[in-house]
Motif scaffolding. Structure first.
Motif, PDB file in Angstrom:
ATOM      1  N   TYR A  49      -7.257  -8.870   2.612  1.00  0.00           N
ATOM      2  CA  TYR A  49      -8.486  -8.649   3.367  1.00  0.00           C
ATOM      3  C   TYR A  49      -8.179  -8.627   4.855  1.00  0.00           C
ATOM      4  CZ  TYR A  49     -10.876  -9.591  -1.017  1.00  0.00           C
ATOM      5  OH  TYR A  49     -11.306  -9.529  -2.323  1.00  0.00           O
ATOM      6  N   GLY A  50      -8.809  -7.649   5.535  1.00  0.00           N
ATOM      7  CA  GLY A  50      -8.627  -7.518   6.967  1.00  0.00           C
ATOM      8  C   GLY A  50      -9.953  -7.279   7.648  1.00  0.00           C
ATOM      9  N   GLU A  51     -10.075  -6.159   8.349  1.00  0.00           N
ATOM     10  CA  GLU A  51     -11.287  -5.847   9.093  1.00  0.00           C
ATOM     11  C   GLU A  51     -12.380  -5.246   8.221  1.00  0.00           C
ATOM     12  OE1 GLU A  51     -11.616  -6.790  12.249  1.00  0.00           O
ATOM     13  OE2 GLU A  51      -9.597  -7.628  12.037  1.00  0.00           O
ATOM     14  N   GLN A  52     -12.012  -4.690   7.081  1.00  0.00           N
ATOM     15  CA  GLN A  52     -12.992  -4.084   6.177  1.00  0.00           C
ATOM     16  C   GLN A  52     -13.447  -5.090   5.130  1.00  0.00           C
ATOM     17  OE1 GLN A  52     -14.052  -1.063   6.810  1.00  0.00           O
ATOM     18  NE2 GLN A  52     -12.489  -0.476   8.313  1.00  0.00           N
ATOM     19  N   ALA A  53     -14.639  -4.838   4.565  1.00  0.00           N
ATOM     20  CA  ALA A  53     -15.149  -5.734   3.518  1.00  0.00           C
ATOM     21  C   ALA A  53     -14.340  -5.605   2.239  1.00  0.00           C
ATOM     22  CB  ALA A  53     -16.622  -5.423   3.248  1.00  0.00           C
ATOM     23  N   GLU A  54     -13.909  -4.384   1.935  1.00  0.00           N
ATOM     24  CA  GLU A  54     -13.130  -4.159   0.721  1.00  0.00           C
ATOM     25  C   GLU A  54     -11.652  -4.403   0.999  1.00  0.00           C
ATOM     26  OE1 GLU A  54     -14.034  -0.337  -0.890  1.00  0.00           O
ATOM     27  OE2 GLU A  54     -16.175  -0.781  -1.111  1.00  0.00           O
ATOM     28  N   PRO A  55     -10.923  -4.957   0.041  1.00  0.00           N
ATOM     29  CA  PRO A  55      -9.514  -5.279   0.283  1.00  0.00           C
ATOM     30  C   PRO A  55      -8.616  -4.059   0.286  1.00  0.00           C
ATOM     31  CG  PRO A  55     -10.094  -5.741  -1.999  1.00  0.00           C
ATOM     32  CD  PRO A  55     -11.379  -5.359  -1.305  1.00  0.00           C
ATOM     33  N   GLY A  56      -7.524  -4.154   1.035  1.00  0.00           N
ATOM     34  CA  GLY A  56      -6.440  -3.202   0.883  1.00  0.00           C
ATOM     35  C   GLY A  56      -5.706  -3.502  -0.413  1.00  0.00           C
ATOM     36  N   GLN A  57      -5.015  -2.517  -0.932  1.00  0.00           N
ATOM     37  CA  GLN A  57      -4.355  -2.689  -2.227  1.00  0.00           C
ATOM     38  C   GLN A  57      -3.059  -1.889  -2.250  1.00  0.00           C
ATOM     39  OE1 GLN A  57      -6.418  -0.976  -5.631  1.00  0.00           O
ATOM     40  NE2 GLN A  57      -5.880  -2.708  -6.917  1.00  0.00           N
ATOM     41  N   TYR A  58      -2.009  -2.500  -2.817  1.00  0.00           N
ATOM     42  CA  TYR A  58      -0.746  -1.806  -3.027  1.00  0.00           C
ATOM     43  C   TYR A  58      -0.175  -2.290  -4.347  1.00  0.00           C
ATOM     44  CZ  TYR A  58       4.129  -0.312  -2.443  1.00  0.00           C
ATOM     45  OH  TYR A  58       5.367   0.258  -2.615  1.00  0.00           O
ATOM     46  N   ARG A  59       0.067  -1.346  -5.272  1.00  0.00           N
ATOM     47  CA  ARG A  59       0.607  -1.686  -6.588  1.00  0.00           C
ATOM     48  C   ARG A  59       1.654  -0.656  -6.972  1.00  0.00           C
ATOM     49  NH1 ARG A  59      -4.417  -1.987 -10.590  1.00  0.00           N
ATOM     50  NH2 ARG A  59      -4.820   0.041  -9.611  1.00  0.00           N
ATOM     51  N   ASP A  60       2.660  -1.104  -7.710  1.00  0.00           N
ATOM     52  CA  ASP A  60       3.650  -0.156  -8.209  1.00  0.00           C
ATOM     53  C   ASP A  60       4.292  -0.727  -9.465  1.00  0.00           C
ATOM     54  OD1 ASP A  60       5.072   2.167  -8.407  1.00  0.00           O
ATOM     55  OD2 ASP A  60       5.942   2.059  -6.397  1.00  0.00           O
ATOM     56  N   VAL A  61       5.034   0.131 -10.171  1.00  0.00           N
ATOM     57  CA  VAL A  61       5.579  -0.251 -11.475  1.00  0.00           C
ATOM     58  C   VAL A  61       7.008  -0.766 -11.405  1.00  0.00           C
ATOM     59  CG1 VAL A  61       4.079   1.358 -12.693  1.00  0.00           C
ATOM     60  CG2 VAL A  61       6.340   2.118 -11.949  1.00  0.00           C
ATOM     61  N   SER A  62       7.656  -0.645 -10.268  1.00  0.00           N
ATOM     62  CA  SER A  62       9.033  -1.125 -10.159  1.00  0.00           C
ATOM     63  C   SER A  62       9.056  -2.649 -10.063  1.00  0.00           C
ATOM     64  CB  SER A  62       9.710  -0.509  -8.940  1.00  0.00           C
ATOM     65  OG  SER A  62       9.015  -0.872  -7.762  1.00  0.00           O
ATOM     66  N   PRO A  63      10.172  -3.280 -10.387  1.00  0.00           N
ATOM     67  CA  PRO A  63      10.272  -4.721 -10.168  1.00  0.00           C
ATOM     68  C   PRO A  63      10.097  -5.062  -8.692  1.00  0.00           C
ATOM     69  CG  PRO A  63      12.056  -3.932 -11.580  1.00  0.00           C
ATOM     70  CD  PRO A  63      11.373  -2.715 -11.028  1.00  0.00           C
ATOM     71  N   ALA A  64       9.438  -6.160  -8.411  1.00  0.00           N
ATOM     72  CA  ALA A  64       9.152  -6.519  -7.013  1.00  0.00           C
ATOM     73  C   ALA A  64      10.425  -6.660  -6.198  1.00  0.00           C
ATOM     74  CB  ALA A  64       8.340  -7.810  -6.982  1.00  0.00           C
ATOM     75  N   TRP A  65      11.504  -7.136  -6.821  1.00  0.00           N
ATOM     76  CA  TRP A  65      12.736  -7.384  -6.059  1.00  0.00           C
ATOM     77  C   TRP A  65      13.432  -6.097  -5.624  1.00  0.00           C
ATOM     78  CZ3 TRP A  65      12.883  -8.528 -11.470  1.00  0.00           C
ATOM     79  CH2 TRP A  65      13.709  -7.693 -12.221  1.00  0.00           C
ATOM     80  N   SER A  66      13.043  -4.960  -6.199  1.00  0.00           N
ATOM     81  CA  SER A  66      13.778  -3.721  -5.919  1.00  0.00           C
ATOM     82  C   SER A  66      12.992  -2.729  -5.073  1.00  0.00           C
ATOM     83  CB  SER A  66      14.163  -3.044  -7.240  1.00  0.00           C
ATOM     84  OG  SER A  66      13.019  -2.554  -7.916  1.00  0.00           O
ATOM     85  N   ASP A  67      11.823  -3.103  -4.594  1.00  0.00           N
ATOM     86  CA  ASP A  67      10.985  -2.163  -3.853  1.00  0.00           C
ATOM     87  C   ASP A  67      11.105  -2.411  -2.353  1.00  0.00           C
ATOM     88  OD1 ASP A  67       8.680  -0.986  -2.512  1.00  0.00           O
ATOM     89  OD2 ASP A  67       7.910  -0.575  -4.512  1.00  0.00           O
TER      90      ASP A  67
END
Length: 264
Positions: A49-67
């Motif tokens: 959450y930042g300046e907007q009411a709706e949250p920003g979002q980032y999702r992906d299918v790779s393992p977190a350690w490799s992105d």
């Protein structure tokens, strides 16, 4: 099972939870210590959450350690309230739509656990989502279905009651059509103002849930596992508890879904 971490308080860079601690969420994606598997490689996600009411979002299918994009993002984004998740699938496909956190308008939601035998009654579970919310169904997980049913049960006005009613409906389905364990649940969700978390199970094995106030950051982390293994001030949330975190304040209430038999 999955691992997740959330934060509420004075704005910090997301890396303070996601990547910098010795047992950060990225570290837990391949070295978790308090779940069945140490590896959580079926995707990851952030909602902040930042300046907007709706949250920003980032999702992906790779393992977190490799992105590398994830590591760059969390170094640059600062937020007063955010949710982060690394996924270990309990049966559904590894796809971006199945990665947590899920969002709907100002709400964000993430889950660790399972609804026993969901693959056997997925259609019945989807049918519990009213038309007003079914258009937001993007993936196939039990977690997203639980979130949308909770929204329909009044999450805006009664977060604890709505989550109890939604959980009770899915536990009843699991008892009727699924398998044990019927519900194992730790979840975190937010409307951008407060952070909510719940720890519950239909047996004696509720997934772990901890929280800790940081004087340095003037904020609270709520996590599946402590972010630093040598800190002894992480507080374990008891099973059957609903938590409301608002600034430095913590309210803990009983979480007791009333499970009713499914009508024939």
């Amino acid at each position: 099972m999955c691992r997740w971490a959330a934060y509420i308080g004075k704005p910090i860079f997301l890396e303070e939870v996601v990547s910098r601690p010795r047992h950060s969420l990225i570290h837990q994606s391949h070295c978790a210590t308090e779940c069945k598997t140490a590896i959580n490689a079926d995707g990851f996600g952030l909602a902040w959450y930042g300046e907007q009411a709706e949250p920003g979002q980032y999702r992906d299918v790779s393992p977190a350690w490799s992105d590398p994009n994830l590591k760059s993002l969390v170094r640059q984004v600062r937020s007063k309230l955010f949710l982060s998740h690394v996924r270990a699938s309990t049966g559904t496909a590894t796809s971006r739509n199945n990665c947590h956190p899920f969002t709907s308008k100002q709400w964000s939601f993430m889950h660790n656990g399972q609804i026993g035998g969901f693959e056997n009654f997925r259609r019945a579970g989807d049918m519990m989502i009213p038309d007003a919310y079914y258009g937001e169904r993007r993936g196939a997980t039990d977690s997203e279905a639980l979130f949308l049913v909770a929204l329909s049960e009044g999450l805006n006005d009664d977060p604890r009651g709505a989550m109890e009613r939604a959980t009770a409906q899915f536990e009843a389905l699991s008892r009727e059509l699924g398998t044990a364990p019927h519900i194992r649940l730790t979840a975190a969700f937010s409307d951008g103002e407060k952070l909510y978390a719940v720890r519950y199970a239909s047996d004696d094995h509720a997934p772990t849930l901890y929280h800790r106030w940081s004087v340095t950051h003037q904020g609270r982390a709520v996590v599946s596992e402590p972010l630093e293994t040598d800190e002894d001030d992480w507080q374990l949330v008891p099973p059957g508890t609903f938590c409301t975190f608002d600034g430095e304040g913590v309210l803990m209430e009983p979480f007791s879904p009333v499970v009713k038999a499914i009508a024939a």
